[in-house]
Design a protein around this motif. Structure first.
Motif, short mmCIF file in Angstrom:
data_model
loop_
_atom_site.label_atom_id
_atom_site.label_comp_id
_atom_site.label_asym_id
_atom_site.label_seq_id
_atom_site.Cartn_x
_atom_site.Cartn_y
_atom_site.Cartn_z
N ALA A 207 0.83 -1.21 0.00
CA ALA A 207 0.00 0.00 0.00
C ALA A 207 0.86 1.25 0.00
O ALA A 207 0.55 2.25 -0.68
CB ALA A 207 -0.93 -0.01 1.21
N CYS A 208 1.96 1.22 0.74
CA CYS A 208 2.89 2.35 0.75
C CYS A 208 3.50 2.55 -0.63
O CYS A 208 3.58 3.68 -1.14
CB CYS A 208 3.99 2.12 1.79
N LEU A 209 3.91 1.45 -1.27
CA LEU A 209 4.49 1.56 -2.61
C LEU A 209 3.47 2.11 -3.59
O LEU A 209 3.82 2.89 -4.50
CB LEU A 209 4.99 0.19 -3.07
N ALA A 210 2.20 1.74 -3.42
CA ALA A 210 1.16 2.24 -4.31
C ALA A 210 1.02 3.75 -4.21
O ALA A 210 0.68 4.42 -5.21
CB ALA A 210 -0.17 1.56 -3.99
N GLU A 211 1.26 4.29 -3.03
CA GLU A 211 1.19 5.74 -2.86
C GLU A 211 2.24 6.46 -3.70
O GLU A 211 2.10 7.65 -3.99
CB GLU A 211 1.37 6.09 -1.39
N TYR A 212 3.27 5.72 -4.10
CA TYR A 212 4.32 6.30 -4.93
C TYR A 212 4.28 5.74 -6.35
O TYR A 212 5.30 5.75 -7.07
CB TYR A 212 5.68 6.05 -4.28
N GLY A 213 3.11 5.25 -6.75
CA GLY A 213 2.90 4.87 -8.13
C GLY A 213 3.39 3.50 -8.52
O GLY A 213 3.53 3.20 -9.72
N LEU A 214 3.61 2.61 -7.55
CA LEU A 214 4.08 1.26 -7.85
C LEU A 214 2.97 0.25 -7.65
O LEU A 214 2.28 0.26 -6.63
CB LEU A 214 5.28 0.90 -6.97
N ARG A 215 2.82 -0.63 -8.61
CA ARG A 215 1.82 -1.70 -8.57
C ARG A 215 2.52 -3.00 -8.17
O ARG A 215 3.51 -3.39 -8.79
CB ARG A 215 1.17 -1.85 -9.94
N HIS A 259 8.87 -20.72 4.14
CA HIS A 259 8.75 -20.46 2.71
C HIS A 259 8.48 -18.98 2.48
O HIS A 259 7.84 -18.32 3.30
CB HIS A 259 7.63 -21.29 2.09
N THR A 260 8.95 -18.48 1.36
CA THR A 260 8.73 -17.10 0.97
C THR A 260 7.93 -17.05 -0.32
O THR A 260 7.81 -18.05 -1.04
CB THR A 260 10.07 -16.36 0.73
N VAL A 261 7.40 -15.87 -0.61
CA VAL A 261 6.83 -15.58 -1.93
C VAL A 261 7.51 -14.32 -2.46
O VAL A 261 8.06 -13.52 -1.70
CB VAL A 261 5.31 -15.40 -1.90
N LEU A 262 7.48 -14.16 -3.77
CA LEU A 262 8.12 -13.03 -4.42
C LEU A 262 7.11 -11.97 -4.77
O LEU A 262 6.16 -12.21 -5.53
CB LEU A 262 8.83 -13.51 -5.69
N TYR A 263 7.28 -10.80 -4.20
CA TYR A 263 6.48 -9.62 -4.53
C TYR A 263 7.29 -8.72 -5.44
O TYR A 263 8.41 -8.32 -5.09
CB TYR A 263 6.10 -8.85 -3.25
N GLU A 264 6.72 -8.38 -6.57
CA GLU A 264 7.40 -7.50 -7.51
C GLU A 264 6.54 -6.26 -7.74
O GLU A 264 5.35 -6.36 -8.05
CB GLU A 264 7.68 -8.22 -8.82
N SER A 265 7.16 -5.11 -7.57
CA SER A 265 6.47 -3.83 -7.71
C SER A 265 7.12 -3.05 -8.83
O SER A 265 8.34 -2.89 -8.87
CB SER A 265 6.55 -3.04 -6.40
N VAL A 266 6.29 -2.55 -9.74
CA VAL A 266 6.77 -1.80 -10.90
C VAL A 266 5.89 -0.57 -11.07
O VAL A 266 4.79 -0.51 -10.52
CB VAL A 266 6.73 -2.66 -12.18
#
Length: 270
Positions: A207-215, A259-266
Protein backbone atom coordinates in the motif's frame (compact mmCIF):
# COMPACT_ATOMS: atom_id res chain seq x y z
CA UNK A 1 -2.57 -11.43 -7.97
CA UNK A 2 -2.83 -7.95 -6.50
CA UNK A 3 -1.82 -7.54 -2.85
CA UNK A 4 -4.52 -6.65 -0.34
CA UNK A 5 -5.19 -6.93 3.38
CA UNK A 6 -3.42 -5.64 6.45
CA UNK A 7 -1.59 -6.72 9.57
CA UNK A 8 1.76 -8.18 10.51
CA UNK A 9 3.01 -11.19 12.49
CA UNK A 10 6.59 -12.30 13.04
CA UNK A 11 6.97 -12.52 16.81
CA UNK A 12 7.69 -16.26 16.97
CA UNK A 13 10.59 -16.30 14.52
CA UNK A 14 14.05 -17.02 15.91
CA UNK A 15 16.58 -14.19 15.79
CA UNK A 16 20.31 -14.47 15.13
CA UNK A 17 21.40 -11.03 16.26
CA UNK A 18 24.75 -12.27 17.57
CA UNK A 19 25.98 -13.24 14.08
CA UNK A 20 24.42 -10.43 12.04
CA UNK A 21 26.92 -7.76 13.05
CA UNK A 22 30.32 -9.39 13.40
CA UNK A 23 33.47 -7.89 11.88
CA UNK A 24 33.35 -10.54 9.11
CA UNK A 25 30.83 -13.12 7.85
CA UNK A 26 32.36 -16.36 9.14
CA UNK A 27 30.12 -16.73 12.22
CA UNK A 28 27.05 -15.90 10.11
CA UNK A 29 27.72 -18.71 7.66
CA UNK A 30 28.66 -21.20 10.38
CA UNK A 31 25.38 -20.53 12.20
CA UNK A 32 23.12 -20.67 9.15
CA UNK A 33 24.75 -23.60 7.36
CA UNK A 34 23.06 -26.28 9.53
CA UNK A 35 19.70 -24.56 8.90
CA UNK A 36 20.26 -24.75 5.13
CA UNK A 37 19.51 -21.04 4.71
CA UNK A 38 19.03 -20.75 0.96
CA UNK A 39 16.86 -17.79 0.01
CA UNK A 40 19.70 -15.63 -1.41
CA UNK A 41 20.41 -18.40 -3.93
CA UNK A 42 16.71 -18.73 -4.72
CA UNK A 43 16.59 -14.99 -5.34
CA UNK A 44 19.67 -14.79 -7.56
CA UNK A 45 17.93 -15.31 -10.91
CA UNK A 46 15.01 -13.00 -10.04
CA UNK A 47 17.32 -10.21 -8.93
CA UNK A 48 19.50 -10.53 -12.03
CA UNK A 49 16.38 -10.33 -14.18
CA UNK A 50 15.05 -7.32 -12.27
CA UNK A 51 18.44 -5.60 -12.48
CA UNK A 52 18.54 -6.14 -16.23
CA UNK A 53 15.03 -4.70 -16.57
CA UNK A 54 15.57 -1.66 -14.39
CA UNK A 55 15.68 1.70 -16.12
CA UNK A 56 19.25 2.51 -15.13
CA UNK A 57 20.43 3.60 -11.72
CA UNK A 58 21.78 1.66 -8.78
CA UNK A 59 20.45 -1.29 -6.80
CA UNK A 60 19.62 -0.79 -3.11
CA UNK A 61 19.65 -4.01 -1.08
CA UNK A 62 17.67 -3.66 2.16
CA UNK A 63 18.87 -5.63 5.19
CA UNK A 64 22.00 -6.32 3.17
CA UNK A 65 24.12 -7.68 6.06
CA UNK A 66 27.47 -8.82 4.63
CA UNK A 67 26.50 -8.15 1.02
CA UNK A 68 25.44 -11.67 0.14
CA UNK A 69 22.77 -10.63 -2.35
CA UNK A 70 25.28 -8.30 -4.01
CA UNK A 71 27.80 -11.14 -4.15
CA UNK A 72 25.35 -13.42 -5.93
CA UNK A 73 23.98 -10.68 -8.19
CA UNK A 74 27.30 -9.43 -9.50
CA UNK A 75 29.66 -12.40 -9.35
CA UNK A 76 29.93 -15.86 -10.86
CA UNK A 77 29.21 -17.53 -7.55
CA UNK A 78 26.69 -19.74 -5.79
CA UNK A 79 25.61 -19.60 -2.17
CA UNK A 80 27.05 -23.09 -1.70
CA UNK A 81 30.47 -21.73 -2.69
CA UNK A 82 30.15 -18.96 -0.11
CA UNK A 83 29.23 -21.48 2.60
CA UNK A 84 32.26 -23.56 1.66
CA UNK A 85 34.51 -20.51 1.67
CA UNK A 86 33.52 -19.04 5.02
CA UNK A 87 33.11 -22.29 6.96
CA UNK A 88 36.22 -23.98 5.57
CA UNK A 89 39.48 -24.58 7.47
CA UNK A 90 41.52 -22.40 5.11
CA UNK A 91 39.98 -19.20 6.55
CA UNK A 92 39.34 -20.34 10.11
CA UNK A 93 42.55 -18.91 11.58
CA UNK A 94 42.79 -15.72 9.53
CA UNK A 95 42.44 -12.35 11.16
CA UNK A 96 39.56 -10.22 9.94
CA UNK A 97 42.00 -8.01 8.03
CA UNK A 98 43.60 -11.02 6.36
CA UNK A 99 40.21 -12.39 5.34
CA UNK A 100 39.17 -9.02 3.93
CA UNK A 101 42.29 -8.84 1.78
CA UNK A 102 41.66 -12.32 0.42
CA UNK A 103 38.01 -11.50 -0.18
CA UNK A 104 38.88 -8.43 -2.24
CA UNK A 105 40.81 -10.61 -4.66
CA UNK A 106 38.25 -13.43 -4.47
CA UNK A 107 35.33 -11.24 -5.52
CA UNK A 108 37.30 -9.17 -8.03
CA UNK A 109 38.28 -12.34 -9.89
CA UNK A 110 34.63 -13.40 -10.17
CA UNK A 111 33.06 -10.06 -11.06
CA UNK A 112 30.54 -10.32 -13.89
CA UNK A 113 30.86 -7.95 -16.86
CA UNK A 114 27.22 -6.91 -16.39
CA UNK A 115 27.65 -6.09 -12.69
CA UNK A 116 25.28 -3.44 -11.39
CA UNK A 117 26.25 -0.79 -8.84
CA UNK A 118 24.82 -1.89 -5.47
CA UNK A 119 24.17 0.09 -2.29
CA UNK A 120 23.45 -1.59 1.03
CA UNK A 121 21.23 -0.53 3.92
CA UNK A 122 21.30 -2.33 7.27
CA UNK A 123 21.43 -1.48 10.96
CA UNK A 124 24.45 -3.82 11.29
CA UNK A 125 27.34 -1.37 10.99
CA UNK A 126 30.14 -3.97 11.12
CA UNK A 127 28.51 -6.11 8.44
CA UNK A 128 27.93 -3.31 5.96
CA UNK A 129 31.44 -1.97 6.59
CA UNK A 130 32.88 -5.36 5.67
CA UNK A 131 30.77 -5.63 2.52
CA UNK A 132 31.92 -2.16 1.48
CA UNK A 133 35.55 -2.90 2.28
CA UNK A 134 35.76 -6.05 0.14
CA UNK A 135 34.03 -4.42 -2.82
CA UNK A 136 30.60 -6.03 -2.70
CA UNK A 137 28.84 -2.72 -2.06
CA UNK A 138 29.58 0.54 -3.83
CA UNK A 139 28.33 2.36 -0.76
CA UNK A 140 26.75 1.30 2.54
CA UNK A 141 24.44 2.90 5.08
CA UNK A 142 24.15 1.70 8.68
CA UNK A 143 20.82 3.34 9.44
CA UNK A 144 17.57 2.30 11.11
CA UNK A 145 14.56 3.83 9.35
CA UNK A 146 12.01 2.00 11.50
CA UNK A 147 12.26 4.66 14.20
CA UNK A 148 11.76 8.40 14.07
CA UNK A 149 15.10 9.29 12.51
CA UNK A 150 14.92 10.30 8.84
CA UNK A 151 17.42 9.04 6.26
CA UNK A 152 20.78 10.75 6.45
CA UNK A 153 21.56 13.41 3.84
CA UNK A 154 23.96 10.96 2.21
CA UNK A 155 21.30 8.25 1.96
CA UNK A 156 18.74 10.72 0.64
CA UNK A 157 21.17 11.74 -2.09
CA UNK A 158 21.91 8.11 -2.94
CA UNK A 159 18.18 7.30 -3.25
CA UNK A 160 17.93 9.72 -6.17
CA UNK A 161 19.92 7.23 -8.28
CA UNK A 162 18.22 3.99 -7.15
CA UNK A 163 16.38 2.08 -9.86
CA UNK A 164 15.81 -1.22 -8.03
CA UNK A 165 15.26 -2.14 -4.37
CA UNK A 166 15.85 -5.78 -3.38
CA UNK A 167 14.96 -7.65 -0.20
CA UNK A 168 15.39 -11.21 1.09
CA UNK A 169 14.36 -12.12 4.61
CA UNK A 170 14.20 -8.57 5.90
CA UNK A 171 10.44 -8.51 5.50
CA UNK A 172 10.26 -9.91 9.02
CA UNK A 173 11.95 -6.81 10.41
CA UNK A 174 10.92 -3.96 8.12
CA UNK A 175 7.58 -2.21 7.89
CA UNK A 176 6.17 0.46 5.63
CA UNK A 177 8.07 3.00 7.74
CA UNK A 178 11.34 2.18 6.00
CA UNK A 179 9.81 2.47 2.53
CA UNK A 180 7.95 5.64 3.45
CA UNK A 181 11.25 7.13 4.59
CA UNK A 182 13.07 6.20 1.37
CA UNK A 183 10.64 6.67 -1.48
CA UNK A 184 10.15 10.45 -1.21
CA UNK A 185 13.80 10.76 -2.28
CA UNK A 186 13.46 8.55 -5.36
CA UNK A 187 13.98 10.34 -8.65
CA UNK A 188 14.23 7.46 -11.14
CA UNK A 189 11.65 4.92 -12.33
CA UNK A 190 11.76 2.42 -9.49
CA UNK A 191 11.21 -1.32 -9.12
CA UNK A 192 11.02 -3.37 -5.91
CA UNK A 193 11.76 -7.10 -5.83
CA UNK A 194 11.12 -8.65 -2.41
CA UNK A 195 11.18 -12.24 -1.19
CA UNK A 196 9.01 -12.22 1.93
CA UNK A 197 8.19 -14.99 4.40
CA UNK A 198 4.62 -16.27 4.29
CA UNK A 199 4.39 -15.43 8.00
CA UNK A 200 4.48 -11.72 7.09
CA UNK A 201 1.65 -9.65 5.66
CA UNK A 202 3.26 -7.53 2.97
CA UNK A 203 0.08 -5.59 2.19
CA UNK A 204 0.97 -2.49 4.29
CA UNK A 205 4.24 -2.16 2.37
CA UNK A 206 2.47 -2.73 -0.95
CA UNK A 207 0.00 0.00 0.00
CA UNK A 208 2.89 2.35 0.75
CA UNK A 209 4.49 1.56 -2.61
CA UNK A 210 1.16 2.24 -4.31
CA UNK A 211 1.19 5.74 -2.86
CA UNK A 212 4.32 6.30 -4.93
CA UNK A 213 2.90 4.87 -8.13
CA UNK A 214 4.08 1.26 -7.85
CA UNK A 215 1.82 -1.70 -8.57
CA UNK A 216 2.64 -4.87 -6.62
CA UNK A 217 1.91 -8.37 -7.91
CA UNK A 218 2.53 -11.81 -6.43
CA UNK A 219 1.80 -15.40 -7.37
CA UNK A 220 1.13 -17.08 -4.00
CA UNK A 221 1.09 -20.54 -5.59
CA UNK A 222 4.84 -20.27 -6.19
CA UNK A 223 6.92 -20.37 -3.02
CA UNK A 224 10.64 -20.41 -2.32
CA UNK A 225 12.15 -22.22 0.71
CA UNK A 226 14.08 -20.00 3.08
CA UNK A 227 15.55 -22.28 5.77
CA UNK A 228 14.84 -25.10 8.18
CA UNK A 229 13.03 -24.26 11.40
CA UNK A 230 15.18 -24.03 14.48
CA UNK A 231 12.76 -26.06 16.58
CA UNK A 232 9.14 -27.22 16.91
CA UNK A 233 8.08 -23.97 18.54
CA UNK A 234 9.19 -21.96 15.55
CA UNK A 235 7.44 -24.37 13.21
CA UNK A 236 4.19 -24.10 15.17
CA UNK A 237 4.42 -20.32 14.98
CA UNK A 238 4.91 -20.45 11.21
CA UNK A 239 2.06 -22.89 10.60
CA UNK A 240 -0.37 -20.95 12.77
CA UNK A 241 0.60 -17.59 11.30
CA UNK A 242 0.42 -18.75 7.69
CA UNK A 243 -3.07 -20.10 8.33
CA UNK A 244 -4.10 -16.90 10.09
CA UNK A 245 -3.05 -14.97 6.98
CA UNK A 246 -5.26 -17.16 4.81
CA UNK A 247 -2.67 -19.46 3.23
CA UNK A 248 -2.20 -23.22 3.49
CA UNK A 249 0.97 -24.53 5.19
CA UNK A 250 0.48 -28.18 4.15
CA UNK A 251 3.37 -29.33 2.00
CA UNK A 252 5.42 -26.28 2.83
CA UNK A 253 5.80 -25.14 6.44
CA UNK A 254 4.46 -28.50 7.65
CA UNK A 255 7.48 -30.10 5.98
CA UNK A 256 9.94 -28.21 8.19
CA UNK A 257 10.96 -25.02 6.38
CA UNK A 258 10.01 -21.39 6.18
CA UNK A 259 8.75 -20.46 2.71
CA UNK A 260 8.73 -17.10 0.97
CA UNK A 261 6.83 -15.58 -1.93
CA UNK A 262 8.12 -13.03 -4.42
CA UNK A 263 6.48 -9.62 -4.53
CA UNK A 264 7.40 -7.50 -7.51
CA UNK A 265 6.47 -3.83 -7.71
CA UNK A 266 6.77 -1.80 -10.90
CA UNK A 267 5.52 1.59 -12.03
CA UNK A 268 1.75 1.37 -12.46
CA UNK A 269 2.01 3.34 -15.69
CA UNK A 270 4.61 0.97 -17.12
Amino acid sequence: MQVSGSGDANGGKARFDDVYDQPDPRAYFRRLAPLEYEIPQRAQAAFRRAAAERDGGTVLDLCCSYGINAALLNHDLTLAELYARYTGPEVADLTGAELAERDKAFYAARRRPDAAPVLGLDVAAHAVRYAREVGLLDDAFAENLEGDEPPSPRLRAAMAEVGLITLTGGGSYLTRRTFAALLPWSRRPLRVSAFVLRTVDYAPIAACLAEYGLRTVVDPSVTYPQRLFTDEREQRFAIETVRALGAEPTGRETEGRFHTVLYESVPASG
